[in-house]
Design a protein around this motif. Structure first.
Motif: not given
Lengths: 343, 343, 343, 343
Positions: C175-180
């Protein structure tokens, strides 16, 4: 260079890697070479219509090679593989059917599959690229029929090669060869012969000293053609009967005085014309009945009729030329590695 | 396999990579093969004493191969390079002097340097390893003199090969060959000939379908020997004069009925005996005076006397055998890749 | 294996040689792998529609491989090369434009030509064949996202890999990667990351002892992917900071107790899981303006907009898997050469 | 290039083929490089005295290379293989003992046999030849310690590299590294580290476009050294955390403004300094007791004392340099094939 494709698959082709960038290259030039290999040329020709249309799929941009792999594709069109159904379980004498079955445990029986002479179309296409590479260095390769059905050319006229459709440098011998072919065809039989390839304008210094001698590579390249059973350089088998004082080529200030070496000394070109000969066996597909076995080991009698040539010559000549062009191109490019090269 | 070394450097040798582990291997076995190549064998022999003593430097542990590279070293002992000083600036006809000079811009003129026939000692040593590999698969390789100085063997007796020192399968022909050699030597001249190599017990299925056909590799391997100018498989150049109905080998339930193919069909072994012949030119070093030039292009007359053989046969036979052993070993190991293999 | 083809030529493809005969192989299986690489997967995906439809042109007969070269063709369909006209004379930073121009003196500027990421489609297609070869030996290869945009996966759940479209074994990190990725795209920028590939079920004994160690071949195979700037095996760069007593994997009767070696000891597989990681640089095509020069050396400012991904991950994962499959297939087939092999 | 030889056999060596003719080459120059690898250098050094004396056996004539294979021989002198008798049946953790046994079914247990670090002496010798080849093109290769035992160099001073015996570009860090080594040795333990190799003066255009990218070949070459577990080019693993706008090297009229690419773009040199780093695991031979098994599978405890280094750095630096020199020499010679080359 890699070729791929079966006689009756969707297509066959070649990938040529290592071609220098910036060379003009058009499909039409490759097509011209392919046309020299097509059937319907020469009196021994097969009526099968192979409309070999080559396409360039990669490695050429705005008419120039880019230095990246060049892919040549030749779609298979006139491939009536049902003709071959009756051959599914039987080994044709003189063909690879038996050995493929033993090696792989299965085989594409249609027209010889990978072992088919059609595979050589890809070689001719790739050879056309190699021919352009060596032409830049001033090297010209040409071939002709030296012997056919036991009839040998007795004189060498470069002009005659263009005049008769057997590409024989002796038009009178060519007539006798044509008679032989007609007679063999009438009997449902086939003939072999000897092809000679020459390369003029080759600089001295090409070839590696030990295993990768240029004559070793030429021998491998020609022997990798299905029909070829022998290869010789310069005086070849005749050299075995010579004395040293006859076989050695004396050297004068203007160059070598004879060319028994066929342009190659100690595996390296000496600047004289390269002369190579390939002995081709008769085409194994014949109408005459032959003894064989099926895949279960039962004896069978077989007549391989159909649309086959009665003689592999002259169609094999552009194939032999293509192989010689590739070996020379390869060694020319290698020799450029050598900072002291005179090539 | 890699060989290295010059005729008159400190040593020459070979590195054999890819040999399976667990094979018994002793220097004495390799020595045995080397001894077959040494001078003083046969009437055409050179008086130069090459005491070729092979050492194993790596790849064998407690008498067994380890699977890592095997290095074989043969020190050069009897190398009188001062003999060659007068050849420093002149090109011997029939030798690589001219082509090495043109390729590299400099050369080791002593005894031919890298182009010397001595390099073949390393091949024989490496071939002894390959012979062990193929022996495990039941393959036996042997060679003989088929023709020498224009005299051909007219009968084949395996026993005769061991009886005469020309390794000729026809002892009466061998006598005539010996006469020819003596006469040539008396004239300061040399002779060539034809060597035949056979491999019995080879399983079907060896060889790759297109460029790496086993006959293509055999042709390259033999043509990479300096003296060889021609190679043929089975019927070879004779096949060019045959009809299809003559050249095809009929197949019966018990196997092939003839062996014009020389054991190879479509580049793959068919289980029959492999038959290869190599045409060897006469030794180019002759006492008779010849015309040549020096490195400045001036005409010179030269007599290459000294300790040279009058005929490369029979010493070249173990070299040809070694090359055939290496090609067969290579293809045997490759074929094991093939999960369906019957090899 | 050979691949060929440019991003905007008529087609690209691969030739796979050396595949064992008798393997079931259908275009649909290869297509499945190709689909994993297609755009529109993952939040960083390019909107360019590459309908990669693979065709098998040779080497398969009646659904089974024949042992001869397998040719895979992927026609280029959605190739709007006019988009690239404004790039004809300018070097995009981070791309091969500059180096191709210097190497070859000319280049196919359309979409990177041969240097385009599209070339990897051919690798994925060829890798699908290799995957079938190793599956027969019980080897399974899978990959995942270990790090993206500076965010590392903190746990390993094989299930999670299938659950999120970044193929991350830690769905929360995903999820954090997607935000990035979203943030980078909004800025007209791009991101890099680290891919991990594992191979389970690999037998001990694969790999050659010196130069062709299996980890050396894996490193070459992965580094040959354009975006990859680093490769590590097992503990990799972390191993540099360990003591011997920490880094050595103790051995017990049940096998190795840890796997810092990543399944490879002295270049040879030890039977444990193979673990390899590849560091991928961010995609160089970004909307943000960058400084560069044109082919005449004049300064230019450039914004490479268009249909590009914001992150090479996860699309690069099947490419990395394909390369690992090919190296393992190659070494599995080689090891069969070894009569003592346990593979 | 081929190397051969075991740690405790009679000798080890290398054969370098393809070296251009006419290069000055003396054994003394090669010896100089070998001396940099010998033990007794650096605080982590092994007391084993390896008097590596190199001999040139072929390929050099009157002080100049001839273009034929160069053979380098290093006799093994101080090889007390009886030291290793107690290791005959036991697998040392972190060593190739287990994998060699599984691969080959037997192994030379003395000092690691073929897997020994001693094999790298042959690489250093061969690398000295490659260094001469690239020096002619103006390329200089040098290496240094970037990290050791967890301590990283924090500044780069070319001068410092020569000042401390760890070849660290930060002499203060070098002191801390020395402390770490002393401590590890006192504990009977060992350390790893990171080596950086740079190549200055490399022309643009070296490297092949797809599989034989120059970074792929560098990765393979370095990963083929036993101790290496990771390789990175330029920013390497750090690049994975960068944005495109950070990682791309902007280009100005005077050249690239940064060098995150490490001198290589799309697999081809761009004319900037080449920067490669190799992660080396700690030496697996440690005095501390470790758990393992013998060849029968029984648990054993083992302490590998003896004459071993505590850290592979700095002795591995000339080995890494040698591998980089060989890759660069190879690609320089290849690029000369390219008629348009600017190299």
């Amino acid at each position: 260079m890699t070729t791929w494709g079966e006689s009756h698959g969707p297509a066959l082709g070649a990938v040529v890697d290592g071609c220098p960038p910036g060379l003009d290259l058009a499909a039409a030039e490759i097509q011209q070479e392919l046309n020299r290999r097509r059937p319907g040329i020469g009196p021994g020709a097969s009526p099968r219509k192979e409309e070999d249309r080559v396409e360039i799929l990669s490695g050429v941009f705005e008419g120039k090679t880019t230095g990246t792999p060049i892919t040549l594709l030749i779609p298979n069109r006139d491939a009536e593989s049902s003709d071959y159904d009756r051959l599914r379980d039987v080994f044709r004498p003189g063909h690879g059917d038996f050995t493929y079955q033993r090696k792989y445990g299965l085989r594409d029986h249609r027209g010889g599959g990978r072992a088919s002479g059609r595979e050589t179309a890809a070689r001719v296409a790739a050879g056309a690229v190699a021919r352009k590479v060596i032409a830049q260095a001033g090297v010209e390769v040409f071939g002709f029929t030296a012997e056919l059905g036991g009839v040998a050319a007795e004189r060498f006229s470069r002009e005659d090669i263009r005049k008769n459709n057997l590409l024989c440098p002796d038009s009178r011998a060519a007539e006798k060869m044509s008679e032989k072919i007609k007679a063999a065809r009438a009997e449902g039989d086939s003939l072999g012969g000897v092809v000679e390839i020459r390369a003029a304008g080759c600089p001295p210094g090409l070839g590696e000293p030990v295993f990768d001698k240029i004559d070793a590579d030429l021998a491998k390249a020609l022997m990798s053609i299905g029909a070829v059973k022998g290869v010789e350089i310069g005086a070849g088998f005749r050299a075995a009967g010579m004395k040293g004082s006859e076989g050695n080529d004396p050297i004068g200030p203007g160059g070598f005085m004879t060319n028994h070496a066929g342009g190659i000394l100690a595996g390296i070109t000496n600047g004289e014309e390269i002369v190579v000969r390939a002995a081709c066996k008769p085409i194994p597909s014949i109408g005459k009945e032959q003894e064989t076995i099926d895949i279960h080991g039962n004896p069978r009698r077989i007549s391989v009729g159909g649309r086959h040539d009665a003689c592999v010559i002259p169609r094999i000549i552009p194939v032999c030329e293509a192989m010689v062009c590739m070996v020379l191109a390869d060694h020319l490019l290698r020799q450029m590695n050598n900072p002291r090269h005179e090539a």
